[in-house]
Design a protein around this motif. Structure first.
Motif, PDB file in Angstrom:
ATOM      1  N   ALA A  33       6.620   5.971  -1.730  1.00 18.85           N
ATOM      2  CA  ALA A  33       7.592   7.002  -1.380  1.00 18.85           C
ATOM      3  C   ALA A  33       9.004   6.585  -1.749  1.00 18.85           C
ATOM      4  CB  ALA A  33       7.502   7.321   0.111  1.00 18.85           C
ATOM      5  N   GLY A  34       9.328   5.308  -1.548  1.00 17.31           N
ATOM      6  CA  GLY A  34      10.656   4.820  -1.886  1.00 17.31           C
ATOM      7  C   GLY A  34      10.930   4.813  -3.372  1.00 17.31           C
ATOM      8  N   MET A  35       9.865   4.755  -4.192  1.00 10.82           N
ATOM      9  CA  MET A  35      10.002   4.738  -5.648  1.00 10.82           C
ATOM     10  C   MET A  35       9.757   6.116  -6.259  1.00 10.82           C
ATOM     11  SD  MET A  35       8.095   1.086  -6.445  1.00 10.82           S
ATOM     12  CE  MET A  35       8.418   1.173  -8.221  1.00 10.82           C
ATOM     13  N   GLY A  36       9.984   7.162  -5.479  1.00 12.81           N
ATOM     14  CA  GLY A  36       9.827   8.518  -5.992  1.00 12.81           C
ATOM     15  C   GLY A  36       8.389   8.883  -6.276  1.00 12.81           C
ATOM     16  N   ASN A  37       7.439   8.161  -5.667  1.00  7.70           N
ATOM     17  CA  ASN A  37       6.008   8.340  -5.885  1.00  7.70           C
ATOM     18  C   ASN A  37       5.597   8.097  -7.330  1.00  7.70           C
ATOM     19  OD1 ASN A  37       4.701   8.830  -3.365  1.00  7.70           O
ATOM     20  ND2 ASN A  37       5.755  10.796  -3.261  1.00  7.70           N
ATOM     21  N   ALA A  38       6.357   7.285  -8.061  1.00  5.33           N
ATOM     22  CA  ALA A  38       5.939   6.805  -9.386  1.00  5.33           C
ATOM     23  C   ALA A  38       5.022   5.613  -9.152  1.00  5.33           C
ATOM     24  CB  ALA A  38       7.149   6.422 -10.224  1.00  5.33           C
ATOM     25  N   SER A  39       3.791   5.898  -8.730  1.00  5.68           N
ATOM     26  CA  SER A  39       2.941   4.876  -8.119  1.00  5.68           C
ATOM     27  C   SER A  39       1.586   4.699  -8.780  1.00  5.68           C
ATOM     28  CB  SER A  39       2.725   5.239  -6.641  1.00  5.68           C
ATOM     29  OG  SER A  39       2.198   6.558  -6.539  1.00  5.68           O
ATOM     30  N   VAL A  40       1.345   5.321  -9.924  1.00  9.46           N
ATOM     31  CA  VAL A  40       0.019   5.287 -10.534  1.00  9.46           C
ATOM     32  C   VAL A  40      -0.373   3.900 -11.048  1.00  9.46           C
ATOM     33  CG1 VAL A  40       0.695   5.876 -12.900  1.00  9.46           C
ATOM     34  CG2 VAL A  40      -1.506   6.672 -12.012  1.00  9.46           C
ATOM     35  N   THR A  41       0.576   2.973 -11.106  1.00  6.49           N
ATOM     36  CA  THR A  41       0.279   1.611 -11.580  1.00  6.49           C
ATOM     37  C   THR A  41       0.373   0.562 -10.473  1.00  6.49           C
ATOM     38  OG1 THR A  41       2.599   1.272 -12.162  1.00  6.49           O
ATOM     39  CG2 THR A  41       1.152   2.119 -13.903  1.00  6.49           C
ATOM     40  N   LEU A  42       0.683   0.941  -9.241  1.00  6.03           N
ATOM     41  CA  LEU A  42       0.965  -0.038  -8.188  1.00  6.03           C
ATOM     42  C   LEU A  42      -0.316  -0.590  -7.558  1.00  6.03           C
ATOM     43  CD1 LEU A  42       3.957   1.671  -6.320  1.00  6.03           C
ATOM     44  CD2 LEU A  42       4.006   0.046  -8.237  1.00  6.03           C
ATOM     45  N   PRO A  43      -0.538  -1.908  -7.632  1.00  2.00           N
ATOM     46  CA  PRO A  43      -1.757  -2.513  -7.080  1.00  2.00           C
ATOM     47  C   PRO A  43      -1.550  -2.993  -5.647  1.00  2.00           C
ATOM     48  CG  PRO A  43      -0.623  -4.113  -8.426  1.00  2.00           C
ATOM     49  CD  PRO A  43       0.236  -2.869  -8.428  1.00  2.00           C
ATOM     50  N   ASP A  44      -1.695  -2.115  -4.679  1.00  2.00           N
ATOM     51  CA  ASP A  44      -1.568  -2.510  -3.286  1.00  2.00           C
ATOM     52  C   ASP A  44      -2.570  -1.728  -2.445  1.00  2.00           C
ATOM     53  OD1 ASP A  44      -0.471   0.031  -3.065  1.00  2.00           O
ATOM     54  OD2 ASP A  44       1.593  -0.679  -2.972  1.00  2.00           O
ATOM     55  N   LEU A  45      -2.490  -1.881  -1.133  1.00  2.00           N
ATOM     56  CA  LEU A  45      -3.402  -1.206  -0.221  1.00  2.00           C
ATOM     57  C   LEU A  45      -3.451   0.294  -0.450  1.00  2.00           C
ATOM     58  CD1 LEU A  45      -5.096  -1.003   2.442  1.00  2.00           C
ATOM     59  CD2 LEU A  45      -2.913  -0.954   3.670  1.00  2.00           C
ATOM     60  N   TRP A  46      -2.298   0.905  -0.715  1.00  2.00           N
ATOM     61  CA  TRP A  46      -2.205   2.359  -0.820  1.00  2.00           C
ATOM     62  C   TRP A  46      -2.651   2.878  -2.174  1.00  2.00           C
ATOM     63  CZ3 TRP A  46      -1.853   3.953   3.881  1.00  2.00           C
ATOM     64  CH2 TRP A  46      -1.237   3.125   4.837  1.00  2.00           C
ATOM     65  N   ALA A  47      -3.127   1.983  -3.037  1.00  2.00           N
ATOM     66  CA  ALA A  47      -3.703   2.417  -4.311  1.00  2.00           C
ATOM     67  C   ALA A  47      -4.905   3.333  -4.083  1.00  2.00           C
ATOM     68  CB  ALA A  47      -4.114   1.217  -5.143  1.00  2.00           C
ATOM     69  N   LEU A  48      -5.548   3.243  -2.935  1.00  2.00           N
ATOM     70  CA  LEU A  48      -6.669   4.118  -2.624  1.00  2.00           C
ATOM     71  C   LEU A  48      -6.258   5.584  -2.711  1.00  2.00           C
ATOM     72  CD1 LEU A  48      -9.607   4.345  -1.707  1.00  2.00           C
ATOM     73  CD2 LEU A  48      -8.830   4.109   0.656  1.00  2.00           C
ATOM     74  N   HIS A  49      -4.963   5.883  -2.497  1.00  2.00           N
ATOM     75  CA  HIS A  49      -4.446   7.240  -2.591  1.00  2.00           C
ATOM     76  C   HIS A  49      -3.718   7.484  -3.920  1.00  2.00           C
ATOM     77  CE1 HIS A  49      -5.355   7.670   1.668  1.00  2.00           C
ATOM     78  NE2 HIS A  49      -4.683   6.560   1.894  1.00  2.00           N
ATOM     79  N   ASN A  50      -3.020   6.477  -4.414  1.00  2.00           N
ATOM     80  CA  ASN A  50      -2.175   6.667  -5.593  1.00  2.00           C
ATOM     81  C   ASN A  50      -2.942   6.584  -6.906  1.00  2.00           C
ATOM     82  OD1 ASN A  50       0.117   6.812  -3.892  1.00  2.00           O
ATOM     83  ND2 ASN A  50       0.174   4.579  -3.792  1.00  2.00           N
ATOM     84  N   ASN A  51      -3.813   5.607  -7.024  1.00  2.11           N
ATOM     85  CA  ASN A  51      -4.714   5.443  -8.165  1.00  2.11           C
ATOM     86  C   ASN A  51      -5.764   4.429  -7.751  1.00  2.11           C
ATOM     87  OD1 ASN A  51      -6.112   4.957 -10.508  1.00  2.11           O
ATOM     88  ND2 ASN A  51      -4.352   4.308 -11.720  1.00  2.11           N
ATOM     89  N   ALA A  53      -8.093   2.936  -9.032  1.00  2.00           N
ATOM     90  CA  ALA A  53      -8.394   1.806  -9.916  1.00  2.00           C
ATOM     91  C   ALA A  53      -7.552   0.582  -9.582  1.00  2.00           C
ATOM     92  CB  ALA A  53      -8.170   2.208 -11.373  1.00  2.00           C
ATOM     93  N   CYS A  54      -6.311   0.786  -9.159  1.00  2.00           N
ATOM     94  CA  CYS A  54      -5.405  -0.325  -8.851  1.00  2.00           C
ATOM     95  C   CYS A  54      -5.873  -1.128  -7.644  1.00  2.00           C
ATOM     96  CB  CYS A  54      -3.992   0.193  -8.613  1.00  2.00           C
ATOM     97  SG  CYS A  54      -3.254   1.028 -10.036  1.00  2.00           S
ATOM     98  N   MET A  55      -6.771  -0.561  -6.856  1.00  2.00           N
ATOM     99  CA  MET A  55      -7.312  -1.242  -5.689  1.00  2.00           C
ATOM    100  C   MET A  55      -8.078  -2.507  -6.085  1.00  2.00           C
ATOM    101  SD  MET A  55      -9.504   0.691  -2.727  1.00  2.00           S
ATOM    102  CE  MET A  55     -10.990   0.778  -3.728  1.00  2.00           C
ATOM    103  N   ALA A  56      -8.523  -2.577  -7.348  1.00  2.00           N
ATOM    104  CA  ALA A  56      -9.284  -3.743  -7.813  1.00  2.00           C
ATOM    105  C   ALA A  56      -8.450  -5.018  -7.790  1.00  2.00           C
ATOM    106  CB  ALA A  56      -9.805  -3.488  -9.228  1.00  2.00           C
ATOM    107  N   SER A  57      -7.126  -4.889  -7.784  1.00  2.00           N
ATOM    108  CA  SER A  57      -6.251  -6.067  -7.792  1.00  2.00           C
ATOM    109  C   SER A  57      -5.946  -6.598  -6.396  1.00  2.00           C
ATOM    110  CB  SER A  57      -4.941  -5.738  -8.517  1.00  2.00           C
ATOM    111  OG  SER A  57      -5.184  -5.429  -9.872  1.00  2.00           O
ATOM    112  N   VAL A  58      -6.395  -5.908  -5.345  1.00  2.00           N
ATOM    113  CA  VAL A  58      -6.181  -6.378  -3.978  1.00  2.00           C
ATOM    114  C   VAL A  58      -7.018  -7.638  -3.761  1.00  2.00           C
ATOM    115  CG1 VAL A  58      -6.494  -5.830  -1.531  1.00  2.00           C
ATOM    116  CG2 VAL A  58      -5.629  -4.085  -3.108  1.00  2.00           C
ATOM    117  N   GLN A  59      -6.389  -8.691  -3.268  1.00  2.00           N
ATOM    118  CA  GLN A  59      -7.033  -9.996  -3.165  1.00  2.00           C
ATOM    119  C   GLN A  59      -7.570 -10.313  -1.775  1.00  2.00           C
ATOM    120  OE1 GLN A  59      -7.518 -12.157  -5.870  1.00  2.00           O
ATOM    121  NE2 GLN A  59      -6.835 -10.341  -6.978  1.00  2.00           N
TER     122      GLN A  59
END
Length: 277
Positions: A33-51, A53-59
């Motif tokens: 939300a802070g980044m204007g929802n430019a989030s399709v590449t962000l690998p974090d917990l909330w990738a489950l909603h944003n993209n 695929a990025c969830m694969a990088s959660v360690q």
């Protein structure tokens, strides 16, 4: 009562384009939300909603809660719970719960997702069950299917793409309402460790394309971050901050629309020490 209901529904459909363009399914955390929802590449917990695929990088195993309010209207409040569990050999798996609305109109969901990393590529898929309820008209359910891709093109440059509601699910008997079908793609570039730049284009089949851009800068590496972003279609500018203390992560974002008003976003996540198994 009928007059209040009609006014609530009218207000909902007037503001629906801004709500629909804001996020593919449910909002994806205070960082996005802070980044204007430019989030399709962000690998974090909330990738489950944003993209997904990025969830694969959660360690590590993570759980989180998110809440947002748009325009100061109680009916436009969203709450969500998300958990992601990574494994060493079989990818990462996530589950999400969300609720939007009030007693007059509400939208609830439960979703499951899976993502797997193959070399420099990550692939993911998600299924979500939605229930939409309108006071006086009952409730209906729909199932949406989504898929995503993320890849590190060259060191420091990432590409992401996400398609939400591939099956174009509909809610029968509620004005034959179709769940939003959305495609988005974007790039993120990290020129050095403290700075992340992201751009993204999102297209809802029912609305014009939206261009979004965001920036994240760490004042204290891995501890304190400042964020900002904007969206061209909604005219929204966003500002946010994130803080990490040991296993706890907090993120807050503030958004302002040119006409409609303000939005507030807050997420809390806990990361457990145990790694992939």
């Amino acid at each position: 009562m009928r007059l209040a209901l009609r006014f609530s529904l009218y207000l909902l459909f007037v503001l629906l384009p801004c709500l629909a363009q804001a996020q593919a399914d449910v909002p994806g955390g205070g960082r996005a939300a802070g980044m204007g929802n430019a989030s399709v590449t962000l690998p974090d917990l909330w990738a489950l909603h944003n993209n997904v695929a990025c969830m694969a990088s959660v360690q590590q195993l993570q759980v989180g809660a998110y809440t947002e309010n748009r325009f100061g209207v109680q009916a436009f409040t969203t709450v969500a719970l998300t958990a992601v569990y990574p494994t060493a050999r079989y990818g990462s798996y996530g589950v999400s719960l969300s609720r939007f609305g009030d007693t007059q109109y509400s939208r609830q969901s439960i979703g499951i997702g899976a993502a797997h990393k193959l070399g420099q590529f990550s692939l993911g898929a998600k299924a979500e069950v939605w229930q939409v309820a309108v006071s006086g008209y009952g409730s209906r359910k729909a199932v949406t299917l989504s898929a995503g891709l993320q890849a590190e093109v060259v060191p420091g440059l990432y590409f992401g793409a996400y398609a939400y509601n591939l099956n174009q699910a509909r809610l029968a008997d509620i004005a034959d309402e179709r769940m939003p079908a959305i495609m988005k793609a974007g790039l993120a570039y990290r020129p050095y460790k403290k700075l992340l730049l992201a751009i993204e284009t999102e297209k809802n089949l029912d609305y014009d394309a939206d261009f979004k851009a965001g920036l994240e800068y760490f004042l204290l590496p891995e501890k304190l971050a400042l964020r900002t972003g904007f969206s061209t279609l909604t005219g929204q500018a966003t500002f946010g901050a994130g803080f990490r203390a040991r296993q706890l992560q907090l993120a807050y974002a503030f958004g302002t629309y040119t006409v409609l008003g303000q939005s507030h976003h807050l997420s809390v996540a806990c990361q457990f020490r145990k790694g992939k198994s």
